[in-house]
Every structure is written in structure tokens, then in C-alpha cells.
Design a protein around this motif. Structure first.
Motif, PDB file in Angstrom:
ATOM      1  N   ARG A 364       0.817  -1.208   0.000  1.00 52.98           N
ATOM      2  CA  ARG A 364       0.000   0.000   0.000  1.00 52.98           C
ATOM      3  C   ARG A 364       0.861   1.272   0.000  1.00 52.98           C
ATOM      4  O   ARG A 364       1.954   1.314   0.562  1.00 52.98           O
ATOM      5  N   ARG A 365       0.307   2.297  -0.651  1.00 46.90           N
ATOM      6  CA  ARG A 365       0.878   3.644  -0.596  1.00 46.90           C
ATOM      7  C   ARG A 365      -0.259   4.552  -0.148  1.00 46.90           C
ATOM      8  O   ARG A 365      -1.247   4.734  -0.870  1.00 46.90           O
ATOM      9  N   LEU A 367      -2.119   7.975   1.381  1.00 48.69           N
ATOM     10  CA  LEU A 367      -2.145   9.428   1.454  1.00 48.69           C
ATOM     11  C   LEU A 367      -3.000   9.833   2.653  1.00 48.69           C
ATOM     12  O   LEU A 367      -4.141   9.389   2.788  1.00 48.69           O
ATOM     13  N   ARG A 380       1.306   8.880   9.323  1.00 43.92           N
ATOM     14  CA  ARG A 380       2.301   8.482   8.316  1.00 43.92           C
ATOM     15  C   ARG A 380       3.347   7.551   8.925  1.00 43.92           C
ATOM     16  O   ARG A 380       3.784   6.596   8.287  1.00 43.92           O
ATOM     17  N   ALA A 391       2.446   8.543   1.222  1.00 42.76           N
ATOM     18  CA  ALA A 391       2.464   9.469   0.088  1.00 42.76           C
ATOM     19  C   ALA A 391       2.265  10.893   0.590  1.00 42.76           C
ATOM     20  O   ALA A 391       1.661  11.126   1.646  1.00 42.76           O
ATOM     21  N   LEU A 394      -1.220  13.165  -4.345  1.00 44.51           N
ATOM     22  CA  LEU A 394      -2.033  12.205  -5.070  1.00 44.51           C
ATOM     23  C   LEU A 394      -1.327  11.853  -6.371  1.00 44.51           C
ATOM     24  O   LEU A 394      -0.949  12.729  -7.148  1.00 44.51           O
ATOM     25  N   VAL A 398      -0.931   5.842  -5.522  1.00 48.95           N
ATOM     26  CA  VAL A 398      -1.657   5.864  -4.248  1.00 48.95           C
ATOM     27  C   VAL A 398      -2.740   4.788  -4.258  1.00 48.95           C
ATOM     28  O   VAL A 398      -3.530   4.684  -5.202  1.00 48.95           O
ATOM     29  N   THR A 399      -2.764   3.963  -3.202  1.00 43.13           N
ATOM     30  CA  THR A 399      -3.745   2.874  -3.118  1.00 43.13           C
ATOM     31  C   THR A 399      -4.856   3.156  -2.121  1.00 43.13           C
ATOM     32  O   THR A 399      -5.950   2.594  -2.229  1.00 43.13           O
ATOM     33  N   VAL A 401      -6.519   6.171   1.053  1.00 41.60           N
ATOM     34  CA  VAL A 401      -6.535   7.509   1.652  1.00 41.60           C
ATOM     35  C   VAL A 401      -7.064   7.381   3.079  1.00 41.60           C
ATOM     36  O   VAL A 401      -8.073   6.707   3.317  1.00 41.60           O
ATOM     37  N   ARG A 442       2.544  -2.061  -5.252  1.00 42.51           N
ATOM     38  CA  ARG A 442       2.688  -0.632  -5.436  1.00 42.51           C
ATOM     39  C   ARG A 442       3.984  -0.320  -6.172  1.00 42.51           C
ATOM     40  O   ARG A 442       4.953  -1.083  -6.155  1.00 42.51           O
TER      41      ARG A 442
END
Length: 621
Positions: A364-365, A367, A380, A391, A394, A398-399, A401, A442
Motif C-alpha cells: 500500500r501507498r 495518502l 504516516r 504518500a 495524489l 496511491v492505493t 486515503v 505498489r
């Protein structure tokens, strides 16, 4: 070719410009020394329609350099025009347009020097780098080279290192990148370009590095010792150049400014009131006159060579890692209380978990939007702790939020909803559930994600020690951030003022450290380890904010390490300072026994850049 085949952005003011796409082939890599051998310029309107095309070979009047790369022999170039004969035509194509290139600073600098040699102004006021643009978009390509991006975007490449073909490939890549940027609502990394018509903007000639360690301050009545830092001010009976040459030949380190680490100031008028004299008096530096200095030059004692300096601690593969955060620069104020508290919680630096570990966020990345600075920073850190990457913008990679209160007002939420990205409450970060099998790998999954204070050994690569340390942050509208670098010796001091690299002096005297700027939200420090002087033990990289703004206003800074300008990142870290800090020590590359290491630091200070600079031994006028 038409950019409109992918997207007509003429109705989108943030993306609608007249464009001039440029590619150059050169005799070498140093703009102040080497020449352009061929150039291609393609122009497009805001609606994507091509409006012009020009390409030509150029006679550089010198050796064409690596013929095995570009295939341009001296015989082939002999009948081509000189740059000054076509500069007017090239300038007309660039006038009033945004210049676009892959690694745009390279092409821009070469054009700036060629126009300066022709005594003409380079008519470029803005440029855009497709490397920087794709670093924002983050497509799932192998790397960000022209060839890899062409393969990812489906752009045919017929003849690499041919200026016209590369420019046509660039047009296809730019077309798709611009489309992706508009889809993601990614701001374009436009760089303002000041007038560049004076050839004097090239870096100063290399200074011969002193090979001896500074033994400290000169005591009156004692001899000089090789490695002592000497400054000279005021009028001298001996020509200044000769005085400097004799001092350097004796093994002394002649500095252009005075700091607390200066061994002696040479002046015939200590009461002159010059900046150097005032600083010497304030710091208690020994002051001697020219006659005494010349006498002492007759018998300079042997010093300790840098290369023979015994490391403070012999590395042992079984030893515990060193302290998590390096000592503050000498004389620098104590870090803010919030920063100190944060440092106490940082674990000892270590190599992160294996790249393919089964941590739940490994693919996962994430935001993070909204919340207080402290809440977002902690979130974070939790993402990284669980094996994911945090991240700051955006992008296509990005996977997920995470939404804190207030985040729903972020302008990116409309685009996030349109993209169908999953949005989670903060409690999701504490969920023990493993990541779903359907989540794609990712971008950057082969990259070490380092926590604050994390360390890795630099691998030995075919790039022969060329590394790029980049810093990027979210788009800012009312504040400027400057990235700087210091080349430090065993005493955590610069060996000369030129070892402080910043926007006004973007290259160290030996060219080993260079500052590259290709966007309002990212700057890169390029380091050639093989070219560093013997004194170099550490390269410290920091960021500072102009004015009264703090990093609490900016948010996280993403720091990456890569073995090339377009290479995949070897390591990355997302660093948050405290709310009140104006200067942030981002990272360092340092020697540890026979090896070089990289550390993600993340140490902030409430003071400004000037104090940090003085702490490392650079005099600030």
C-alpha cells in the motif's frame, strides 16, 4: 504528431500552454565546457496541435566526445552550421513557449551556455521537466528513463540518441504524462527561468583540496602546521595570488571567510573593520601580519593526512548500530522541544525489514489528509511501521486515503472520489487485518522504506558512486523551500566555503556535489562519491523555509535515494518536522569504515538557515 490524440487541455487553464519540446545531443555532460552537437525543437499549441518542427546538426569546433553513444563523428559534423548561425531560428521557436525536455535542467543549461557564447539572450521564461512530471504522476514503469516511459506509454522509439527521434518520443511521453496529470489533478512542475546571457554564471574553477586535517588554531609563537585554515584580508605587499599559492604549496588550507574553526587571519591592519577582521576578533581567532606569516611559511610542520586518519570507531559487523540521530551542527541552537521529544522515540537506526516482508501494508501507498500536523505525522509513521509507504501527493501509485477531520475539504477529495480510491477513517491504521490479495504491487515495491533515523549501506553499483538525494513536498502557494548540502570533514566542518551548496552556488568547486531544481516542489542533490576530496566524511542535506513559515505549515517531506536521475529509488523516507521548525536536516551520506551509508535523519530546528550554515563553518555576510 498531435498532443490532441490523447487530451485537449486547452479548456484547462492550469495545463494549457504553448509548448516547445527540446532534445539536444552533446559532446559531454558539463554545460560550461562541452557543446551541443545536434538539436531538435517541436512546437505545440494549447490544443495539442503541432505548429512547428526544426532539427539540425551543429559544428561544435571541438572533439565530439562519445561517438559510440550519439554516432556523431567530427567528419559528419564538419559541414554543419555553428550554433550562433542558427541561434536566431531556435530562439524564435522557444520565444513565448514553455520549454519541455526530459531532464530539462540539462538541456536548459546547455542552451543557456550556447546562447551566452553567441552573445544572445535565451528566450525561455519557464521550463517543464518530464522527469519531474512523471515523478509526480508515478506511473508503474520500470524506471523514469526515456526508453522505459516510452515503453510504458506505448510510444515507438526508432533511434535512441538521435535528437529528432528523441524529441518525437518526448512528444508522445509528454502527451500521455499531461493526460495523466490532468486526470489526477496533479499541478505541473513549472520552473521559472531567469535570464541567462552572462557566461560568468558557470561555477568557479576547482580549488585544490587540502589533503591535511585541520589541527586547530595557531597559538602565537608556535609554528604553522599543515592543514591549518588560513584567511587573508586587506592589502598585502606580496601579490595575493602569490601569497595564496605559497600557502597552498605548504599544505595550508586557504579559506575565503573566517569561522570559529579558522586557525589564523593574516592582515596588516587588524583594526581595518573588514568583515573577516571583525569575525576573527569575535571568535578569538589568532591574527598575524603578513611579515610574520611569510616567516612562518619557511618552516611549516607536517600535518595528518585525511586518508591516514584513524576512524573514531572501528566498525564491527556484530556491533550495535550507532546513535539514531547525528549530533547537531556545532554551535547550533538546541532543537525545539517538540523535536527533542520526537527524537527520543526514534529507534536505533537499522536496515528496514526485507523488501518482500509480509507486513500488512507492504503493497500500500497511503495518502493522509486532514487532521492536525501531529495527527497526520503520527499516521504516516504508522503506515511505515506497518510496512507501507506514506504518500505526500495524489499520484497513480496511491492505493488508499486516510481521512482525518478537515480532510474532506481538501481539493484532492473530488479527484479521489472520481478515481474510486478507498477512503478510511484513522482507526483503519490500527486494524490487524492483512491486506487483501487483490491489491496490486505498489510502485517502488523494491525500494527500502526507511523510518526516521533509518540507515542502509550504499551498494556498490556500476554507476561508480553517483547518487541522487531528492526532497519533495506538497504544492505550496505562499512559501519557498530551499534544499542545501554541506560537504563535511572529520570535525563536521566544511573545508572551504564552496563546500556549502545552495541555490546561489549550485555546485561544489570540484563538481562532486550539485543542486538540481526541476519543480517548485522538488529539489535534488547529485553526489559523485569518487570525486569528493579526501577530507569529505559526510554530506549533510537540509531544507529551510524562507520567512516565518514552518514545516508544520508544509507537512511531510519525502526524501529518496537513487543511483541516477531517472533510476528507481533505492530508499525513501517520509519525514515530518514539528510545528515550529524552520530548518530540517533531511538526510546524510557518510563514511562508516570502508563503506558509505545513507541515513534518513528528519531532525528539525527552530532557527533559520543562517544559524545552521554558521554551525558548519560557513561565514554568512
Amino acid at each position: 504528431m498531435s498532443l490532441a490524440t490523447a487530451l485537449d487541455v486547452s479548456h484547462l487553464p492550469d495545463y494549457a500552454y504553448d509548448w516547445a519540446l527540446v532534445d539536444v545531443e552533446t559532446s559531454g555532460l558539463v554545460a560550461r565546457r562541452d557543446r551541443i552537437l545536434s538539436i531538435a525543437v517541436l512546437t505545440f499549441g494549447p490544443d495539442g496541435t503541432q505548429t512547428g518542427e526544426y532539427s539540425t546538426l551543429l559544428n561544435p569546433g571541438c572533439d565530439p566526445g562519445p561517438v559510440h553513444i550519439h554516432g556523431l563523428t567530427a567528419e559528419r559534423l564538419s559541414g554543419a552550421p555553428a550554433f550562433e548561425h542558427v541561434a536566431g531560428r531556435i530562439g524564435a521557436l522557444l520565444q513565448g513557449r514553455v520549454m519541455v525536455a526530459h531532464n530539462a535542467q540539462f538541456d536548459y543549461d546547455f542552451l543557456a551556455h550556447e546562447f551566452a557564447r553567441a552573445r544572445l539572450r535565451l528566450p525561455v521564461t519557464q521550463r517543464l521537466c518530464t522527469l519531474a512530471l512523471n515523478r509526480r504522476v508515478e506511473p508503474p514503469s520500470a524506471d523514469l528513463s526515456l526508453a522505459s516511459l516510452a515503453a510504458h506509454y506505448g510510444v515507438p522509439q526508432m533511434s535512441a540518441h538521435d535528437a529528432l527521434d528523441d524529441a518525437r518520443v518526448l512528444a508522445g511521453i509528454f502527451r500521455s504524462s499531461l493526460s495523466e496529470a490532468a486526470r489526477l489533478d496533479v499541478p505541473l512542475p513549472l520552473v521559472p527561468c531567469p535570464p541567462r546571457q552572462d557566461p560568468k554564471f558557470a561555477p568557479n574553477p576547482p580549488k585544490t583540496p587540502c589533503t591535511y586535517r585541520n589541527p586547530g588554531r595557531l597559538t602565537p609563537g608556535d609554528p604553522l602546521v599543515q592543514g591549518m585554515k588560513i584567511a587573508i584580508t586587506g592589502e598585502t605587499a606580496t601579490a595575493r595570488a602569490e601569497l595564496v599559492a605559497r600557502a597552498v604549496a605548504s599544505g595550508l588550507n586557504v579559506m575565503s571567510s573566517v569561522s570559529r574553526h579558522t586557525s589564523a587571519l593574516v592582515t596588516n591592519d587588524a583594526a581595518s573593520g573588514s568583515a573577516k577582521a571583525r569575525r576573527a576578533i569575535a571568535e578569538g581567532v589568532t591574527v598575524i601580519d603578513e611579515r610574520t606569516f611569510l616567516t612562518l611559511l619557511g618552516e611549516v610542520r607536517s600535518g595528518t593526512p585525511h586518508e591516514n586518519q584513524t576512524p573514531k570507531k572501528t566498525p564491527d559487523p556484530k556491533e550495535a548500530p550507532e546513535a539514531a540521530v547525528p549530533a547537531a551542527p556545532p554551535t547550533a541552537p538546541t532543537p525545539s522541544s517538540a523535536a527533542t521529544a520526537a527524537v527520543a522515540d526514534v529507534p536505533a537506526p537499522r536496515r528496514t525489514e526485507p523488501k518482500h516482508s509480509a507486513k500488512p501494508f507492504g503493497r500500500r501507498r497511503v495518502l493522509v489528509l486532514g487532521g492536525t500536523h501531529e495527527e497526520a505525522s503520527a499516521a504516516r509513521a504508522r503506515v511505515v511501521e506497518r510496512g507501507g509507504a506514506a504518500a505526500i501527493n495524489l499520484s497513480a501509485s496511491v492505493t488508499d486515503v486516510v481521512l482525518f477531520p478537515g480532510g474532506e475539504l481538501d481539493r484532492r477529495m473530488t479527484r479521489i472520489a472520481a478515481l474510486g480510491l478507498p477512503v478510511h477513517a484513522p482507526g483503519w491504521l490500527g486494524s490487524p487485518a492483512a491486506e487483501p490479495a487483490g491489491v496490486p504491487a505498489r510502485v517502488g515495491a523494491m525500494t527500502d522504506v526507511l523510518p526516521r533515523g533509518g540507515v542502509i549501506d550504499l551498494p556498490t553499483l556500476s554507476t561508480a558512486g553517483h547518487w541522487h538525494v531528492s526532497a519533495s513536498w506538497a504544492q505550496q502557494t505562499n512559501r519557498e523551500i530551499d534544499v542545501v548540502a554541506f560537504v563535511l570533514d572529520e570535525d563536521e566542518q566544511v573545508s572551504c566555503d564552496g563546500d556549502f551548496v545552495f541555490y546561489g552556488a549550485p555546485e561544489s568547486p570540484d563538481g562532486a556535489v550539485r543542486l538540481l531544481c526541476d519543480g517548485p516542489t522538488e529539489q535534488t542533490v547529485a553526489i559523485d562519491l569518487a570525486a569528493l576530496p579526501p577530507a569529505a566524511r559526510r554530506i549533510a542535506i537540509a531544507a529551510a523555509i524562507d520567512g516565518a513559515a514552518t514545516f508544520g505549515d508544509v507537512g511531510a517531506v519525502r526524501t529518496t535515494l537513487a543511483p541516477g536521475i531517472d533510476a528507481p529509488a533505492t530508499a525513501q523516507a517520509t519525514l515530518d518536522a514539528a510545528t515550529s521548525e524552520r530548518t530540517l536536516l533531511l538526510a546524510e551520506i557518510y563514511r562508516r569504515g570502508p563503506r558509505w551509508r545513507f541515513r534518513a535523519v528528519g531532525q528539525g530546528y527552530d532557527h533559520g538557515l543562517e544559524t545552521l550554515v554558521r554551525g558548519y563553518g560557513v561565514d554568512v555576510e
